[in-house]
Motif scaffolding. Structure first.
Motif, PDB file in Angstrom:
ATOM      1  N   TRP A 165       2.386   6.576  10.864  1.00 11.46           N
ATOM      2  CA  TRP A 165       1.599   5.378  11.170  1.00 11.46           C
ATOM      3  C   TRP A 165       0.344   5.345  10.315  1.00 11.46           C
ATOM      4  CZ3 TRP A 165      -3.470   4.782  12.640  1.00 11.46           C
ATOM      5  CH2 TRP A 165      -3.866   3.452  12.853  1.00 11.46           C
ATOM      6  N   TRP A 166       0.142   4.212   9.690  1.00 14.31           N
ATOM      7  CA  TRP A 166      -1.104   3.971   8.944  1.00 14.31           C
ATOM      8  C   TRP A 166      -1.159   2.520   8.557  1.00 14.31           C
ATOM      9  CZ3 TRP A 166      -1.097   3.701   3.222  1.00 14.31           C
ATOM     10  CH2 TRP A 166       0.175   3.795   2.660  1.00 14.31           C
ATOM     11  N   PRO A 180       7.156  -0.094  13.899  1.00 15.14           N
ATOM     12  CA  PRO A 180       7.719   0.858  14.853  1.00 15.14           C
ATOM     13  C   PRO A 180       9.209   1.069  14.572  1.00 15.14           C
ATOM     14  CG  PRO A 180       6.427  -0.841  15.967  1.00 15.14           C
ATOM     15  CD  PRO A 180       6.564  -1.275  14.538  1.00 15.14           C
ATOM     16  N   VAL A 237       0.818  -1.209   0.000  1.00 13.94           N
ATOM     17  CA  VAL A 237       0.000   0.000   0.000  1.00 13.94           C
ATOM     18  C   VAL A 237       0.857   1.267   0.000  1.00 13.94           C
ATOM     19  CG1 VAL A 237      -0.331   0.315   2.501  1.00 13.94           C
ATOM     20  CG2 VAL A 237      -2.156   0.956   0.896  1.00 13.94           C
ATOM     21  N   THR A 238       2.016   1.212   0.634  1.00 14.18           N
ATOM     22  CA  THR A 238       2.870   2.400   0.668  1.00 14.18           C
ATOM     23  C   THR A 238       3.286   2.791  -0.749  1.00 14.18           C
ATOM     24  OG1 THR A 238       3.667   1.709   2.823  1.00 14.18           O
ATOM     25  CG2 THR A 238       4.935   3.408   1.708  1.00 14.18           C
TER      26      THR A 238
HETATM   27  C1  WTA Z   1       2.426  -1.241  11.476  1.00 13.87           C
HETATM   28  C2  WTA Z   1       1.713  -0.194   6.077  1.00 13.87           C
HETATM   29  C3  WTA Z   1       4.588   1.617  14.031  1.00 13.87           C
HETATM   30  C4  WTA Z   1       1.194  -1.290  12.364  1.00 13.87           C
HETATM   31  C5  WTA Z   1       1.548   1.309   5.862  1.00 13.87           C
HETATM   32  C6  WTA Z   1       0.055  -1.340  11.369  1.00 13.87           C
HETATM   33  C7  WTA Z   1       3.556   0.894  12.118  1.00 13.87           C
HETATM   34  C8  WTA Z   1       0.640  -2.164  10.266  1.00 13.87           C
HETATM   35  C9  WTA Z   1       3.877   2.108  11.473  1.00 13.87           C
HETATM   36  C10 WTA Z   1       0.038  -1.866   8.912  1.00 13.87           C
HETATM   37  C11 WTA Z   1       4.612   3.088  12.213  1.00 13.87           C
HETATM   38  C12 WTA Z   1       2.765   0.841  10.103  1.00 13.87           C
HETATM   39  N1  WTA Z   1       4.942   2.788  13.487  1.00 13.87           N
HETATM   40  N2  WTA Z   1       3.911   0.667  13.383  1.00 13.87           N
HETATM   41  N3  WTA Z   1       5.001   4.245  11.690  1.00 13.87           N
HETATM   42  N4  WTA Z   1       3.368   2.036  10.223  1.00 13.87           N
HETATM   43  N5  WTA Z   1       2.879   0.133  11.238  1.00 13.87           N
HETATM   44  O1  WTA Z   1      -1.134  -2.602   6.216  1.00 13.87           O
HETATM   45  O2  WTA Z   1       1.230  -2.445  13.151  1.00 13.87           O
HETATM   46  O3  WTA Z   1       1.260  -3.111   5.577  1.00 13.87           O
HETATM   47  O4  WTA Z   1      -1.111  -1.912  11.892  1.00 13.87           O
HETATM   48  O5  WTA Z   1       0.477  -0.794   6.100  1.00 13.87           O
HETATM   49  O6  WTA Z   1       2.035  -1.834  10.245  1.00 13.87           O
HETATM   50  O7  WTA Z   1       0.723  -2.534   7.890  1.00 13.87           O
HETATM   51  P1  WTA Z   1       0.324  -2.325   6.384  1.00 13.87           P
END
Ligand code: WTA
Length: 636
Positions: free
Chosen positions: A398-399, A374, A295-296
């Protein structure tokens, strides 16, 4: 463009307005886009527990008109995309907005000529090359729903996604480069499609120039199809809530689910968050290292920067090839000003000699970002000091796949940035900490389950083909809230620190896996009866995968025999999911700690894997407490 938040006063004012007069706030944010028709309501739908929000309902638009056409008059000759190949000796390729527009239109015509229609699902399994970006945008141009599958997933994983999405079309390439290795992508797709009878057409982009098997009547080469395809293509007019894409992501139960995002809300959210978090300026060169398969890569590699008219860099390679200085070399080469990467990459580069980073100037950099897991304080400081030279704000964003874009983060240089803390929520986002029983925890210096009150434009709309699953996962656990699955702490100043998942999801190098998903894969192995997977702290990956496995028959008699079985288990996981889900440690056990009702006590398994063996807690309720001693004795 909509008012940008440039000062802390702007932030507080925007936060207040978004909370008190959301319709007016979000109407103003959406105003500058190209709309074929304006919305009839800004926010609507039954949010929770039904799990259905609408944003900008009644509006008509095409997101690619906003990514491309809208910029042609003023930015036609500005660079839209810079492609940096895997091999530093291969020449980079650059596309202006005008050129990218033409390529996307041409790709869109190839799709149309091959029978793709509005609403059809198209699975894209491609390397990080410009044609991947073009393919995604081409789908959006004609109203097809793209579902990108990261090109590290196995053929079984592709087949699951193709079938779940009901995709009749697959876009791929002959092969890909990953550091020193080449991987035959098309043959992985061929294997997958043996279990996908619904696929009618496969369009193959030539990248490595490798010979591939082309199935008569099904497979065509992109370059042949493009020969007579026009470079203009009228954008399909889409309704605000028509699906834009499906992206599969892991949850705590079952198979990965198809998170669905729609046209208008996602567009507004991608642009708004991108501009404000990174404080983007007209001449920025922006680089998000995430693959478009995640998604990023969707929101901040592609859509966000193009919506904002920025220059985005796409990199095919890996951070450590040809050496651990590659990221820094690319930054200097292209004068990158905003750099967005994952803590796992930072930690792996920290482990290399410091010379790798010190030998580059990095003086073009202005803003640094972190995402996906994190970031520990040590990695944060290294990033800030050695990459940002102490002068670039670090935004820890965070997202989640489900949130469409950034929810909690510093706005670079505007709101406070504190090591290991995501910081304050963006205006329009109302995070809360909940107790186990769902009551809100007031005040600061508190910890709880992280949930979001109300809706925002980028919120998940449904899970493909199974709305009930979305409802149950996100909207019914705590009615009135979207439940994130993360735990968080609010510090004395109200800054949020994300602690990690509170469900059975683990985050390995920033990639999400359900423990059940990995267990299901392990259980496919011929030697295995049952397994239990937990995460444990890992220096580079954030979390590692620890698997406890019960074999059919007795435990292996020798170390050599155990090794053969472990290798076979790893092979199974690679075949079922992909290399990225390989267990780091496998412990063969004769039983698992289960309660009398047959539930595995994961708490104990987690503690053992974490090495916290002195605090296992109460084990008397176990069916067979002796198994804990065996597990402790055999800990890896
Ligand atoms: C974790 C990625 C800490 C978190 C964008 C979330 C983070 C999951 C952070 C989503 C952050 C993402 N600090 N934890 N800055 N960003 N997470 O769907 O546990 O691949 O629920 O999205 O990654 O992962 P996803």
């Amino acid at each position: 463009m909509h008012p940008r938040i440039r000062t802390i006063e702007d932030y507080h004012a925007a936060y207040k307005q978004a909370a008190e007069a959301p319709d007016a706030f979000w109407a103003e944010v959406a105003e500058p886009f190209t709309w074929r028709r304006k919305w009839t309501s800004v926010r609507g739908g039954a949010f929770s527990p039904e799990g259905q929000s609408t944003w900008y309902d009644g509006a008509r638009l095409n997101i690619t008109e906003n990514c491309l056409d809208r910029h042609l008059a003023t930015r036609g000759n500005k660079l839209a995309l810079i492609f940096e190949p895997n091999d530093s000796k291969t020449r980079h390729v650059r596309y202006t907005y005008r050129e990218l527009h033409q390529h996307v239109c041409q790709f869109a015509n190839v799709l149309l000529n091959n029978g793709v229609e509005k609403g059809d699902r198209v699975v894209i399994y491609m390397p990080m090359i410009p044609q991947l970006a073009m393919a995604v945008l081409a789908c959006a141009r004609i109203g097809a729903v793209h579902s990108v599958v990261f090109a590290g997933f196995s053929s079984t994983a592709i087949a699951d996604r193709v079938n779940d999405a009901g995709a009749e079309f697959v876009l791929t390439a002959d092969g890909l480069n990953r550091g020193p290795k080449q991987i035959p992508v098309k043959s992985v797709v061929d294997d997958a499609l043996q279990s996908c009878p619904g696929v009618r057409r496969v369009i193959v982009v030539e990248h490595l120039g490798w010979p591939v098997h082309m199935q008569e009547g099904r497979d065509v080469w992109y370059h042949n199809e493009a020969e007579n395809a026009s470079t203009t293509c009228t954008a399909e007019e889409m309704a605000a809530e028509d699906p834009l894409f499906i992206l599969y992501t892991s949850g705590s139960t079952g198979k990965p689910k198809g998170v669905v995002h729609t046209q208008a809300g996602y567009m507004v959210w991608a642009d708004y968050t991108f501009r404000n978090v990174f404080q983007v300026e007209e001449n920025d060169v922006y680089w998000c290292t995430a693959d478009i398969g995640w998604v990023t890569g969707h929101t901040y590699g592609l859509y966000g920067p193009l919506l904002a008219g920025s220059t985005t860099l796409l990199f095919e390679g890996v951070p450590t090839f040809p050496d651990a200085g590659r990221f820094w070399q690319v930054i200097d080469k292209h004068y990158v000003t905003i750099f967005y990467t994952a803590p796992t990459a930072i930690r792996s580069l920290m482990a290399a000699p410091l010379d790798h980073v010190l030998s580059y100037s990095l003086s073009s950099l202005r803003v640094l970002g972190s995402v996906g897991e994190p970031i520990n304080a040590e990695a944060w400081h290294w990033y800030h000091q050695h990459v940002g030279k102490g002068r670039c704000p670090v935004v820890d964003t965070w997202w989640q796949t489900e949130t469409g874009g950034i929810m909690i983060s510093a706005l670079a240089g505007v709101t406070p940035s504190k090591p290991a803390h995501a910081g304050l929520p963006l205006p329009g986002v109302q995070p809360v900490l909940l107790n186990q029983d769902g009551t809100e925890i007031e005040g600061n210096n508190e910890e709880g389950y992280l949930a979001i009150k109300g809706s925002w434009p980028g919120i998940i709309r449904t899970t493909w083909g199974d709305h009930e699953r979305a409802r149950q996962t996100y909207f019914t656990p705590y009615p009135g809230y979207y439940f994130t699955g993360d735990g968080a702490r609010r510090d004395a100043d109200g800054l949020y620190r994300i602690i990690g998942r509170v469900d059975d999801v683990i985050n390995v190098s920033g990639h999400r896996f359900g423990t059940a998903e990995i267990e299901n894969a392990i259980n496919q192995n011929q030697f295995v009866i049952e397994s239990a997977v937990v995460g444990y702290p890992h220096d580079v990956k954030g979390q590692g995968i620890y698997a406890y496995v019960i074999l059919e028959g007795a435990l292996p008699a020798s170390h050599a025999e155990a090794q053969v079985i472990e290798a076979s288990i790893i092979e199974t996981v690679v075949a079922e999911i992909g290399k990225i889900a390989k267990p780091d440690k496998i412990q063969l056990v004769s039983g698992l700690p289960k309660t009398r009702s047959g539930k595995i006590m994961r708490r104990i398994l987690r503690k053992v894997a974490e090495g916290e063996t002195s605090s296992l807690g109460d084990t008397t309720t176990l069916l067979d407490p002796a198994i804990v001693d065996e597990i402790l004795a055999g800990k890896k």
